[in-house]
Structure formats: structure tokens, C-alpha cells
Write an enzyme that holds these catalytic residues in place. Structure first.
Site, PDB file in Angstrom:
ATOM      1  N   ALA A   1       0.829  -1.205   0.000  1.00  0.00           N
ATOM      2  CA  ALA A   1       0.000   0.000   0.000  1.00  0.00           C
ATOM      3  C   ALA A   1       0.868   1.263   0.000  1.00  0.00           C
ATOM      4  CB  ALA A   1      -0.920  -0.004   1.217  1.00  0.00           C
TER       5      ALA A   1
ATOM      6  N   ASP B   1       2.051  -9.129  18.887  1.00  0.00           N
ATOM      7  CA  ASP B   1       1.810  -8.981  20.333  1.00  0.00           C
ATOM      8  C   ASP B   1       0.726  -7.962  20.697  1.00  0.00           C
ATOM      9  OD1 ASP B   1       3.945 -10.745  20.641  1.00  0.00           O
ATOM     10  OD2 ASP B   1       5.403  -9.127  20.804  1.00  0.00           O
TER      11      ASP B   1
ATOM     12  N   MET C   1       2.853 -16.926  22.824  1.00  0.00           N
ATOM     13  CA  MET C   1       3.741 -15.757  22.663  1.00  0.00           C
ATOM     14  C   MET C   1       3.031 -14.448  23.022  1.00  0.00           C
ATOM     15  SD  MET C   1       6.190 -15.726  19.363  1.00  0.00           S
ATOM     16  CE  MET C   1       7.769 -16.555  19.402  1.00  0.00           C
TER      17      MET C   1
ATOM     18  N   LYS D   1     -16.131 -31.872  33.366  1.00  0.00           N
ATOM     19  CA  LYS D   1     -15.381 -31.545  32.126  1.00  0.00           C
ATOM     20  C   LYS D   1     -14.285 -32.569  31.887  1.00  0.00           C
ATOM     21  CE  LYS D   1     -15.508 -26.642  31.035  1.00  0.00           C
ATOM     22  NZ  LYS D   1     -15.265 -26.570  29.627  1.00  0.00           N
TER      23      LYS D   1
HETATM   24  O1  F6P Z   1       7.353  -9.551  19.082  1.00  0.00           O
HETATM   25  C1  F6P Z   1       6.953 -10.716  18.486  1.00  0.00           C
HETATM   26  C2  F6P Z   1       7.530 -11.906  19.191  1.00  0.00           C
HETATM   27  O2  F6P Z   1       7.166 -13.072  18.503  1.00  0.00           O
HETATM   28  C3  F6P Z   1       7.181 -12.044  20.670  1.00  0.00           C
HETATM   29  O3  F6P Z   1       5.901 -12.595  20.874  1.00  0.00           O
HETATM   30  C4  F6P Z   1       8.298 -12.895  21.174  1.00  0.00           C
HETATM   31  O4  F6P Z   1       8.526 -12.672  22.547  1.00  0.00           O
HETATM   32  C5  F6P Z   1       9.474 -12.422  20.349  1.00  0.00           C
HETATM   33  O5  F6P Z   1       8.945 -11.817  19.188  1.00  0.00           O
HETATM   34  C6  F6P Z   1      10.416 -13.506  19.923  1.00  0.00           C
HETATM   35  O6  F6P Z   1      11.497 -12.916  19.264  1.00  0.00           O
HETATM   36  P1  F6P Z   1      12.534 -13.704  18.359  1.00  0.00           P
HETATM   37  O7  F6P Z   1      11.800 -14.148  17.135  1.00  0.00           O
HETATM   38  O8  F6P Z   1      13.587 -12.717  18.050  1.00  0.00           O
HETATM   39  O9  F6P Z   1      12.971 -14.881  19.156  1.00  0.00           O
END
Ligand code: F6P
Length: 371
Positions: A25, A142, A184, A229
Site C-alpha cells: 500500500a 503482540d 507468545m 469436564k
Molecule cells: O514480538 C513478536 C515476538 O514473537 C514475541 O511474541 C516474542 O517474545 C518475540 O517476538 C520472539 O522474538 P525472536 O523471534 O527474536 O525470538
């Protein structure tokens, strides 16, 4: 007439689905306005490498690729980033900045669109301060940029993880197990929180909210004894503290077994949710943000991060956004607020409170309806 002749676009930090839609874009919008576009390869590291490379042709092929409209064809649906990404500690040094400026001057790059997270924005503001107007576009799975309600990639990561949790539910039901899963998030609980709501998890631990392990184990036990459950899901957000060097989720799993006798397993959902084709929502957000970033540069604005708030694309000063983030994450240092008016500080506090209140409300909701 545009104030710039050539803009550079880069992606930096962890990749996120939808980055390509933003690259496309921004490129097409810039070209349509008569600008030249350069695709900077490998984030800020690509700029630094270009400064060290004497051969112009090598620079064009490896580091600063001239983009035409075809360069960004057929990428709107693809995950990852065609510009590649990196984390570049050297860029934060004075020497690194000097190299970046040399690369921009030697290659006549007048302005930069930087796609990534807070580290990327720190780079963008440094460039602006050194005379290269820059604009940030928030892209990280995130969703941890406080200035925006949504980052590019968050929605896709959620949907990818959702499919995985549905699969986990199948096996948990079949074996009458509890599955404890870390997701994550880099200390931000949004991914875990939304997934807990959308999967019907019985326990959720995220860094933002004090977690009562005793109570959670009791709840899991009752889910089995009182509600019958079979399959039970527990979600742990990345960033919960290690205990005796072990993952929080590992310890939690052991305690569930000890205290309830429920057969329990621990696993992690890691980088797999960073890839994949972006969802409709991420493509739409990324596309609008990419266009808006170029529009702002054309208006003569810089040092902004493009945001989405209350379903509208907006722009926030990067310094404001970075300090707001620090405030939200309790990382403010002496002097951080000195350059802001009392009104701006009040705005920041209100934003932080609203975000924290949203997380708390949804967290309580997840527990309320888990059984
Ligand atoms: O910021 C995205 C992310 O995937 C986080 O969720 C995670 O803590 C971090 O990056 C992992 O970083 P790398 O890929 O450098 O190990």
C-alpha cells in the site's frame, strides 16, 4: 507537489502477517503520487550494509531495491515480509546512525516508512531527529503498542492460534486431559486473553494481572469434579516469571497433577503463529496504514506512528507513543515526562487506565464464564 522525491520502506523487529500488505500500500500510494520508492532489505541492518558497500549495483540488488508497482504484486495475501527483517543493535549506536544517514544521503532517500514495533519506532524517531523524516507503522503479533488499539498481525496470529487451540481441545477431550499452553506475547497478555475468551479456557495467567495459582488449580479441579469436564484448557501468556529456572506453565502443570490428579501436559505455541496469510482484518488495517503513512509524509508531517483507534486510522507523535508505552509498562525513567504538557501527561494516564481496565474487564469475564 510532494516535498520528497524518494522514500525508503523497511520492516524491522519480529515479522508479522500483514507487513506485506502495508509495504504494498505504501509503495503504490507513493508511486501514484510521483515519488520513487526503495525497498530497504533486512530492516535497519540493510541501511547500514548499504553504507559499507562501495558498488552501487550491489546496493541496488542486495540492500536498497528500487521498487516499481510490479515489485509489490501478489504480496497482499502473503505472511512474513518481502523486505525481510532483523533486530539491529548497531543502529542504536552513534556509528550506526552515521552509517544510516550516509546510506540515505548517498542514495538520495529523503524519507522513511518503518514498519514494526516499539524498537522500530525508536529508530524512526532517531532518523527524524537527524534530518530524515520518518513515519512508523505498528506491526507485531503482540498488540503491545499502547498508542494503537490494533497492531498489524495481531488478528492473524489470534486466528492461527485459535485453530491450534481447537485441535488441542479435541485431544484434551479424547484423553480427559488438562492442557497447559504458553502463548507468545512478549509480556503483553492480549493474545492469551482473547484466546482464553474464544476457546473457553478454564485458567488464564497473563503478566498484567496477579495470578492466584491456588485458586486456578481449585477451579480446574472443580471443572472436572463439579462440572464433569473432560478436556480442560489453561493458557499462560509469555512473560510470566520463571520459577526455579523452569517455565511458569511447567510448574503450573506439575501442581495441577499433584493437587488434582488430572492427567496434564504442557506445551508452547511459539513462532508458528507469526507466519501465515494475513486475515481480512489485518490486510485492511495494513493497507490503510500504508497509505496514511505516505499521505502524512506528503503533508510534510513526520515522527508519527499511524494508529487505529475507535475504528479510525489516526496518527500519534512517536515520542508521545513511546513514552505512553513506557508509562503503561511501568518503565518510566526520571525526565521522561519533562517534554510533555500537563494535558498530554493526563491524556497518557487516561489511555493507560483505559487499556488496563479493558484487560481487567475481559480477564474477569473469561473467568466468570469459564464454567
Ligand atoms: O514480538 C513478536 C515476538 O514473537 C514475541 O511474541 C516474542 O517474545 C518475540 O517476538 C520472539 O522474538 P525472536 O523471534 O527474536 O525470538
Amino acid at each position: 507537489m510532494p516535498r520528497f522525491r524518494k522514500i525508503g520502506i523497511l520492516s524491522s523487529g519480529g515479522d508479522a502477517p500483514g507487513m506485506n500488505a502495508a509495504i504494498r500500500a505504501a509503495t503504490r500510494r507513493a508511486l501514484s503520487q510521483g515519488l520513487e520508492v526503495v525497498g530497504i532489505q533486512g530492516g535497519y541492518a540493510g541501511l547500514l550494509s548499504a553504507a559499507d558497500e562501495p558498488d552501487k549495483e550491489v546496493i541496488r540488488q542486495k540492500y536498497l531495491r528500487p521498487f516499481d508497482t510490479a515489485s509489490v504484486s501478489n504480496i497482499v495475501y502473503r505472511g512474513g515480509t518481502i523486505l525481510y527483517s532483523s533486530r539491529c543493535p548497531e543502529f542504536k549506536t552513534e556509528e550506526g546512525m552515521n552509517k544510516a544517514l550516509k546510506a540515505c544521503h548517498d542514495n538520495e532517500i529523503d524519507a522513511i516508512v518503518a514498519i514494526g514495533g516499539d524498537g522500530t519506532f525508536r529508530g524512526a524517531t532517531d532518523l527524524t531527529n537527524h534530518g530524515i523524516p520518518s513515519i512508523g507503522i505498528p506491526a507485531t503479533i503482540d498488540n503491545d503498542i499502547t498508542a494503537t488499539e490494533q497492531t498489524i498481525g495481531f488478528d492473524t496470529a489470534l486466528n492461527t492460534a485459535l485453530g491450534m487451540f481447537d485441535s488441542l481441545r479435541d485431544t484434551a477431550e479424547s484423553h480427559a486431559r488438562c492442557l497447559v499452553t504458553e502463548v507468545m506475547g512478549n509480556g503483553c497478555g492480549f493474545l492469551s486473553l482473547y484466546l482464553a475468551l474464544a476457546t473457553g479456557a478454564n485458567a488464564l495467567a497473563i503478566p498484567e494481572i496477579p495470578f492466584d495459582r491456588e485458586q486456578a488449580i481449585k477451579t480446574i479441579g472443580e471443572a472436572r469434579t463439579r462440572c464433569g469436564k473432560r478436556g480442560i484448557l489453561a493458557i499462560i501468556g509469555e512473560g510470566m516469571p520463571k520459577i526455579d529456572g523452569k517455565d511458569y506453565g511447567e510448574i503450573f502443570k506439575n501442581e495441577i497433577i499433584e493437587r488434582t490428579g488430572i492427567d496434564t501436559r504442557y506445551n508452547k505455541i511459539g513462532h508458528i503463529i507469526r507466519g501465515g496469510n494475513p486475515t481480512l482484518r489485518d490486510r485492511l488495517t495494513a493497507t490503510q496504514m500504508g497509505v496514511e503513512a505516505v499521505n502524512k509524509l506528503l503533508e510534510g508531517r513526520s515522527n508519527l506512528v499511524i494508529c487505529v483507534n475507535e475504528n479510525r486510522i489516526t496518527a500519534t507523535d512517536i515520542n508521545f507513543a513511546l513514552v505512553l508505552d513506557k508509562m503503561y509498562k511501568n518503565k518510566l525513567k526520571d525526565g521522561d515526562l519533562d517534554n510533555f504538557t500537563a494535558f498530554q501527561v493526563a491524556q497518557m494516564k487516561a489511555r493507560c487506565e483505559a487499556r488496563a481496565a479493558k484487560i481487567e474487564r475481559l480477564y474477569n469475564m473469561a473467568y466468570d464464564i469459564s464454567m
